[in-house]
Design a protein around this motif. Structure first.
Motif, PDB file in Angstrom:
ATOM      1  N   ILE A 170       0.816  -1.338   0.189  1.00  0.00           N
ATOM      2  CA  ILE A 170       0.004  -0.318   0.117  1.00  0.00           C
ATOM      3  C   ILE A 170       0.812   1.342   0.278  1.00  0.00           C
ATOM      4  CG2 ILE A 170      -1.661   1.137   1.404  1.00  0.00           C
ATOM      5  CD1 ILE A 170      -2.656  -1.555   2.459  1.00  0.00           C
ATOM      6  N   THR A 171       2.399   1.062   0.892  1.00  0.00           N
ATOM      7  CA  THR A 171       3.124   2.810   0.990  1.00  0.00           C
ATOM      8  C   THR A 171       3.308   2.381  -0.354  1.00  0.00           C
ATOM      9  OG1 THR A 171       3.280   1.977   2.879  1.00  0.00           O
ATOM     10  CG2 THR A 171       4.710   3.382   2.031  1.00  0.00           C
ATOM     11  N   THR A 172       4.183   1.944  -1.153  1.00  0.00           N
ATOM     12  CA  THR A 172       4.426   1.821  -2.528  1.00  0.00           C
ATOM     13  C   THR A 172       3.650   2.450  -3.428  1.00  0.00           C
ATOM     14  OG1 THR A 172       5.977  -0.305  -2.053  1.00  0.00           O
ATOM     15  CG2 THR A 172       6.216   0.872  -4.424  1.00  0.00           C
ATOM     16  N   ALA A 173       2.138   1.570  -3.586  1.00  0.00           N
ATOM     17  CA  ALA A 173       1.632   2.594  -4.437  1.00  0.00           C
ATOM     18  C   ALA A 173       0.663   3.178  -4.500  1.00  0.00           C
ATOM     19  CB  ALA A 173       0.312   1.022  -4.093  1.00  0.00           C
ATOM     20  N   ALA A 174       0.926   3.617  -2.873  1.00  0.00           N
ATOM     21  CA  ALA A 174       0.503   5.752  -2.839  1.00  0.00           C
ATOM     22  C   ALA A 174       1.328   6.264  -3.414  1.00  0.00           C
ATOM     23  CB  ALA A 174       0.163   5.184  -1.882  1.00  0.00           C
ATOM     24  N   ALA A 175       3.084   6.059  -2.841  1.00  0.00           N
ATOM     25  CA  ALA A 175       3.735   6.818  -2.805  1.00  0.00           C
ATOM     26  C   ALA A 175       3.915   6.497  -4.703  1.00  0.00           C
ATOM     27  CB  ALA A 175       5.074   6.552  -2.731  1.00  0.00           C
ATOM     28  N   ALA A 176       3.889   5.653  -5.188  1.00  0.00           N
ATOM     29  CA  ALA A 176       4.277   6.474  -6.477  1.00  0.00           C
ATOM     30  C   ALA A 176       3.015   6.723  -7.640  1.00  0.00           C
ATOM     31  CB  ALA A 176       3.663   4.904  -7.534  1.00  0.00           C
ATOM     32  N   ALA A 177       1.467   6.104  -6.613  1.00  0.00           N
ATOM     33  CA  ALA A 177       0.564   7.547  -7.751  1.00  0.00           C
ATOM     34  C   ALA A 177       0.810   9.253  -7.204  1.00  0.00           C
ATOM     35  CB  ALA A 177      -0.514   7.064  -7.151  1.00  0.00           C
ATOM     36  N   ILE A 178       1.122   9.466  -5.831  1.00  0.00           N
ATOM     37  CA  ILE A 178       1.230  10.575  -5.672  1.00  0.00           C
ATOM     38  C   ILE A 178       2.654  11.363  -6.093  1.00  0.00           C
ATOM     39  CG2 ILE A 178       1.889  12.024  -3.849  1.00  0.00           C
ATOM     40  CD1 ILE A 178       0.821  10.247  -1.723  1.00  0.00           C
ATOM     41  N   TYR A 179       3.700  10.384  -6.533  1.00  0.00           N
ATOM     42  CA  TYR A 179       5.268  11.149  -7.148  1.00  0.00           C
ATOM     43  C   TYR A 179       4.674  11.688  -8.508  1.00  0.00           C
ATOM     44  CZ  TYR A 179       9.971  11.170  -8.459  1.00  0.00           C
ATOM     45  OH  TYR A 179      11.353  11.554  -9.180  1.00  0.00           O
ATOM     46  N   THR A 180       4.173  10.563  -9.252  1.00  0.00           N
ATOM     47  CA  THR A 180       3.757  10.096 -10.797  1.00  0.00           C
ATOM     48  C   THR A 180       2.740  11.323 -10.453  1.00  0.00           C
ATOM     49  OG1 THR A 180       3.166   7.726 -11.042  1.00  0.00           O
ATOM     50  CG2 THR A 180       2.659   9.540 -12.911  1.00  0.00           C
ATOM     51  N   ALA A 234       9.090  19.786  -9.535  1.00  0.00           N
ATOM     52  CA  ALA A 234      10.931  18.831 -10.269  1.00  0.00           C
ATOM     53  C   ALA A 234      11.301  18.032  -9.455  1.00  0.00           C
ATOM     54  CB  ALA A 234      11.604  20.187 -10.188  1.00  0.00           C
ATOM     55  N   GLU A 235      11.748  17.281  -9.769  1.00  0.00           N
ATOM     56  CA  GLU A 235      12.441  16.071  -9.193  1.00  0.00           C
ATOM     57  C   GLU A 235      13.559  16.285  -8.608  1.00  0.00           C
ATOM     58  OE1 GLU A 235      13.948  13.800 -12.726  1.00  0.00           O
ATOM     59  OE2 GLU A 235      12.171  12.473 -12.642  1.00  0.00           O
ATOM     60  N   ALA A 273       9.389  18.906  -1.583  1.00  0.00           N
ATOM     61  CA  ALA A 273       7.847  18.830  -1.563  1.00  0.00           C
ATOM     62  C   ALA A 273       8.475  17.194  -1.837  1.00  0.00           C
ATOM     63  CB  ALA A 273       7.496  19.551  -1.449  1.00  0.00           C
ATOM     64  N   LEU A 274       8.625  16.955  -4.029  1.00  0.00           N
ATOM     65  CA  LEU A 274       8.043  15.466  -4.290  1.00  0.00           C
ATOM     66  C   LEU A 274       8.285  14.722  -3.504  1.00  0.00           C
ATOM     67  CD1 LEU A 274       7.110  14.570  -7.269  1.00  0.00           C
ATOM     68  CD2 LEU A 274      10.036  14.263  -7.043  1.00  0.00           C
ATOM     69  N   TRP A 275       9.583  14.772  -2.562  1.00  0.00           N
ATOM     70  CA  TRP A 275       9.928  13.816  -2.328  1.00  0.00           C
ATOM     71  C   TRP A 275       9.064  13.719  -0.067  1.00  0.00           C
ATOM     72  CZ3 TRP A 275      13.728  10.046  -4.337  1.00  0.00           C
ATOM     73  CH2 TRP A 275      14.126  10.522  -5.585  1.00  0.00           C
TER      74      TRP A 275
END
Length: 95
Positions: A35-45, A53-54, A58-60
């Motif tokens: 769940i953590t990984t999927a949520a982080a991927a969605a938020i990052y994307t 910007a990378e 704030a992105l991280w």
């Protein structure tokens, strides 16, 4: 490519979150990190698509921290629902 760093960090912290949350016996070991990984991927994307910007902290923070917050809430809800379901099943079976 930097998304992999965020996802590895989120998954690692999700493993730690699994062991910090109560009622570990009511859920699988991989549920919270997934769940953590999927949520982080969605938020990052989503943040990348919106132009962040990378190199932005704030992105991280949003992707890793947001993933942890979402996973903590989902894990808590899963544990409570599983406990209620197990209690109802025990009562129905007369155990």
């Amino acid at each position: 490519m930097y998304i992999l760093l965020a996802l590895i960090a989120a998954c690692s912290l999700g493993i730690g979150l699994h062991y910090l949350m109560p009622r570990r016996d009511l859920r699988g070991v991989a549920v919270t990190p997934a769940i953590t990984t999927a949520a982080a991927a969605a938020i990052y994307t989503i943040m990348q698509w919106s132009g962040v910007a990378e190199s932005s902290p704030a992105l991280w923070l949003a992707s890793i921290g947001g993933g942890l917050v979402i996973a903590a809430g989902a894990t808590f809800a899963i544990s409570i629902l599983r406990a209620r379901h197990d209690a109802a099943a025990r009562q129905a079976l007369g155990i």
